[in-house]
Enzyme design. Structure first.
Site, PDB file in Angstrom:
ATOM      1  N   GLU A 240     -34.103  73.007  51.756  1.00  0.00           N
ATOM      2  CA  GLU A 240     -33.886  73.118  50.933  1.00  0.00           C
ATOM      3  C   GLU A 240     -32.281  72.745  50.097  1.00  0.00           C
ATOM      4  O   GLU A 240     -31.254  72.924  50.817  1.00  0.00           O
ATOM      5  CB  GLU A 240     -33.546  74.786  50.641  1.00  0.00           C
ATOM      6  CG  GLU A 240     -33.173  75.702  49.688  1.00  0.00           C
ATOM      7  CD  GLU A 240     -33.093  76.980  50.280  1.00  0.00           C
ATOM      8  OE1 GLU A 240     -32.971  77.726  48.938  1.00  0.00           O
ATOM      9  OE2 GLU A 240     -32.448  77.719  51.368  1.00  0.00           O
ATOM     10  N   LYS A 372     -35.388  87.942  68.898  1.00  0.00           N
ATOM     11  CA  LYS A 372     -36.171  87.893  68.363  1.00  0.00           C
ATOM     12  C   LYS A 372     -37.238  88.715  67.054  1.00  0.00           C
ATOM     13  O   LYS A 372     -37.794  88.668  66.762  1.00  0.00           O
ATOM     14  CB  LYS A 372     -36.811  86.837  68.996  1.00  0.00           C
ATOM     15  CG  LYS A 372     -36.137  86.086  70.057  1.00  0.00           C
ATOM     16  CD  LYS A 372     -37.099  84.918  70.114  1.00  0.00           C
ATOM     17  CE  LYS A 372     -36.770  83.699  71.491  1.00  0.00           C
ATOM     18  NZ  LYS A 372     -36.006  84.499  72.267  1.00  0.00           N
ATOM     19  N   ASP A 448     -31.495  78.503  69.473  1.00  0.00           N
ATOM     20  CA  ASP A 448     -33.056  79.323  69.619  1.00  0.00           C
ATOM     21  C   ASP A 448     -33.237  79.431  67.852  1.00  0.00           C
ATOM     22  O   ASP A 448     -32.252  80.290  67.492  1.00  0.00           O
ATOM     23  CB  ASP A 448     -32.631  80.303  69.847  1.00  0.00           C
ATOM     24  CG  ASP A 448     -34.460  80.457  70.335  1.00  0.00           C
ATOM     25  OD1 ASP A 448     -35.169  80.266  69.688  1.00  0.00           O
ATOM     26  OD2 ASP A 448     -34.683  80.826  71.588  1.00  0.00           O
ATOM     27  N   HIS A 546     -31.241  75.569  41.065  1.00  0.00           N
ATOM     28  CA  HIS A 546     -32.868  74.551  41.418  1.00  0.00           C
ATOM     29  C   HIS A 546     -33.780  74.410  40.960  1.00  0.00           C
ATOM     30  O   HIS A 546     -34.001  73.602  41.391  1.00  0.00           O
ATOM     31  CB  HIS A 546     -32.965  76.103  42.159  1.00  0.00           C
ATOM     32  CG  HIS A 546     -32.488  76.658  43.120  1.00  0.00           C
ATOM     33  ND1 HIS A 546     -33.045  76.397  44.166  1.00  0.00           N
ATOM     34  CD2 HIS A 546     -31.607  78.034  43.373  1.00  0.00           C
ATOM     35  CE1 HIS A 546     -32.042  77.265  45.348  1.00  0.00           C
ATOM     36  NE2 HIS A 546     -31.735  77.924  44.608  1.00  0.00           N
TER      37      HIS A 546
END
Length: 559
Positions: A240, A372, A448, A546
């Protein structure tokens, strides 16, 4: 390869440069006495003299006789021992010498079959073990009699793709064969997905199964981040645009303000099995038993036996009818600790099964952990590292670096991060983009990535201080799940990023210190990212930046 089997048995000599070489001669021909007769003499002799000498020395020790005082018979026995030892040493070397001679002869003067085998093996070695000099297609072509056969076997389903590493003993070669087989089965090209220049041995059995290549991600650096009087260059792996630049600007503002401070509020990984009883009353009885302080010492002793670093801290239970959920919390040193806490929990479950035979274990994880997944229990109770990080940004820094003002930031934070998130029914999402920074650091340091979900739980607070001139900003993150040992942290690239931060591996002096420090770096980086993005929104710069930095100017139609 057994070259002696490949050679023509009828060929016993060969002329090379007018010199006749006799292949029928053996290393054993150096003995004038036939081997079978020599063995019949020296083997019994060796064991006999050893037995005789040991018996004599035992008698001397019992009678207090000096060992260096020897008789004629003992001298002869020692000489026989030395002679037989020399013979046995030479006899055991015969096979190795003979094999070496045969291999050398076959390599230089062997038949065409032997030469062909050698050439094929050498080609396979070059193509299959030198990743930098061979593409997958070239590698398959170099070993048509072996690798092509394996590819066909995988395509036809005769050889399981997952078994290639164990069957071949070469992880790179297995990945190349699997990749080629996949392309043939799917009819899709994998050109552009890199295969070479990666250590596939390092991921075997711990990081990724059935690899066919690897994905490249750029790693940028934000900083220096001045946190707790130390400077950190923070690695961020992302695709990004603006993310690293924005975090870097936040780091600049924090640095100009004298730095940020952090505190680890709690450090405990969790696992919550679910068990079932015959009645809800029985489940409640076990709940009271587990939460009774008098029983905790026994349970923690059982838990702690499973690991050098895992230490049980608490057990919190919840009941749903006759089902009991037990949330075990434990410290895990510098490891993230999921396997560690699961192992310890299993030990306690086995202990409880003996104490409560009517307990039916449904699963080692009942989602009350919770791993998670967004969950209120993690937001309220915390999981792994709970961290708060804060900084005071002077008015001039807000204006000159962040290009906005304190009042605008405070108002935007209240209406966006607090009220807006509440309107959306957010769970732990009272922030601008904490997940952005967490994910980028996680990928760069071998964490992770899926645990970004609960690790990104964050509430960002902004308040005007010092008569409204300066800005107090903080982030509170109750469940940052990180480790500096195990899993992806052992891979070369990720280990290099951890080393850059000074938290690579286990902390020998204070177990767990490196993982806690990494958690504070994550929180400090989130603080920098929140500052910068909120300032960009407040100043109306978000879309403009952006459009400038997050859009390619290349004409892809011509590519």
């Amino acid at each position: 390869m057994e070259y002696s089997k490949s050679m023509n048995k009828d060929t016993t000599s060969l002329k090379k440069n007018n010199v006749e070489l006799d292949f029928s001669r053996k290393a054993s021909d150096a003995f004038s006495l036939p081997i079978r007769f020599a063995n019949a003499i020296f083997f019994p002799l060796f064991f006999s003299v050893v037995y005789y000498l040991l018996t004599r020395w035992r008698e001397k020790i019992r009678n207090s006789t000096p060992l260096h005082v020897v008789s004629l018979h003992e001298i002869l026995a020692i000489v026989a021992l030395v002679a037989s030892s020399i013979y046995l040493h030479g006899f055991l070397s015969i096979g190795l010498i003979q094999l070496s001679e045969e291999e050398e002869e076959a390599h230089i003067y062997g038949t065409k079959e032997v030469n062909k085998d050698i050439q094929v093996e050498e080609k396979c070695d070059v193509a299959c073990t030198t990743a930098a000099s061979a593409s997958p297609k070239e590698m398959i072509k170099c070993c048509p009699e072996e690798d092509e056969e394996i590819v066909q076997s995988v395509v036809q389903g005769k050889t399981p793709s997952y078994s290639l590493e164990s069957k071949l003993g070469d992880c790179f070669r297995a990945a190349a064969i699997r990749r080629e087989a996949l392309q043939r089965v799917t009819g899709k090209s994998l050109e552009g997905l890199p295969l070479e220049h990666f250590d596939y041995d390092s991921i075997l059995g711990q990081c990724c199964e059935m690899p066919i290549g690897y994905v490249q991600l750029p790693v940028g650096i934000a900083g220096p981040l001045l946190l707790d009087v130390k400077e950190y260059s923070v690695p961020m792996a992302t695709t990004e645009g603006c993310l690293v630049a924005s975090t870097n600007r936040g780091c600049k503002a924090i640095y100009a303000s004298g730095g940020a401070t952090s505190v680890v509020l709690r450090d405990a990984m969790t696992r919550a099995p679910v068990v079932r009883f015959g009645t809800a009353k029985r489940a409640a009885e076990v709940k009271f038993f587990l939460e009774d302080p008098l029983n905790f010492e026994t349970l923690s002793a059982v838990f702690n036996q499973s690991s050098r670093f895992g230490r049980l801290q608490s057990i919190k239970c919840a009941i749903a009818g006759k089902n009991l959920y037990m949330r075990f919390s434990c410290s895990t040193g510098d490891a993230m600790g999921m396997n560690m806490v699961s192992k310890g929990t299993q030990h306690v479950i086995e202990f409880l099964e003996k104490e409560f035979p009517d307990m039916d274990v449904i699963g080692i994880s009942g989602n009350y952990c919770s791993d998670k997944k967004p969950a209120a229990v993690n937001w309220i109770e915390g999981r792994s590292k709970s961290v708060v990080c804060e900084a005071i940004i002077p008015e001039e820094v807000v204006k000159n670096v962040l290009k906005t003002d304190v009042a605008s930031l405070v108002e935007l934070n209240m209406l966006k991060n607090l009220t807006g998130s509440a309107m959306a029914g957010a769970l732990g999402g009272f922030n601008a983009h904490a997940s952005n920074i967490v994910s980028a650091i996680f990928i760069a340091t071998g964490q992770d990535p899926a645990q970004n979900i609960e690790s990104s739980h964050c509430i960002t607070m902004m308040e005007a201080v010092n008569d409204g001139k300066d800005l107090h900003v903080s982030v509170t993150m109750p469940s940052i799940e990180v480790g500096t040992v195990g899993g992806g942290t052992q891979l070369a690239s990720q280990a290099a990023c951890l080393n850059l931060l000074g938290v690579k591996g286990a902390n020998r002096g204070s177990p767990g210190a490196n993982a806690r420090r990494l958690a504070t770096i994550v929180a400090g980086s989130v603080l920098a990212g929140e500052l910068s993005l909120m300032s960009a929104i407040s100043a109306g710069q978000l879309v403009k930046s952006h459009m400038k930095y997050n859009r390619s100017t290349k004409d892809v139609s011509k590519a």
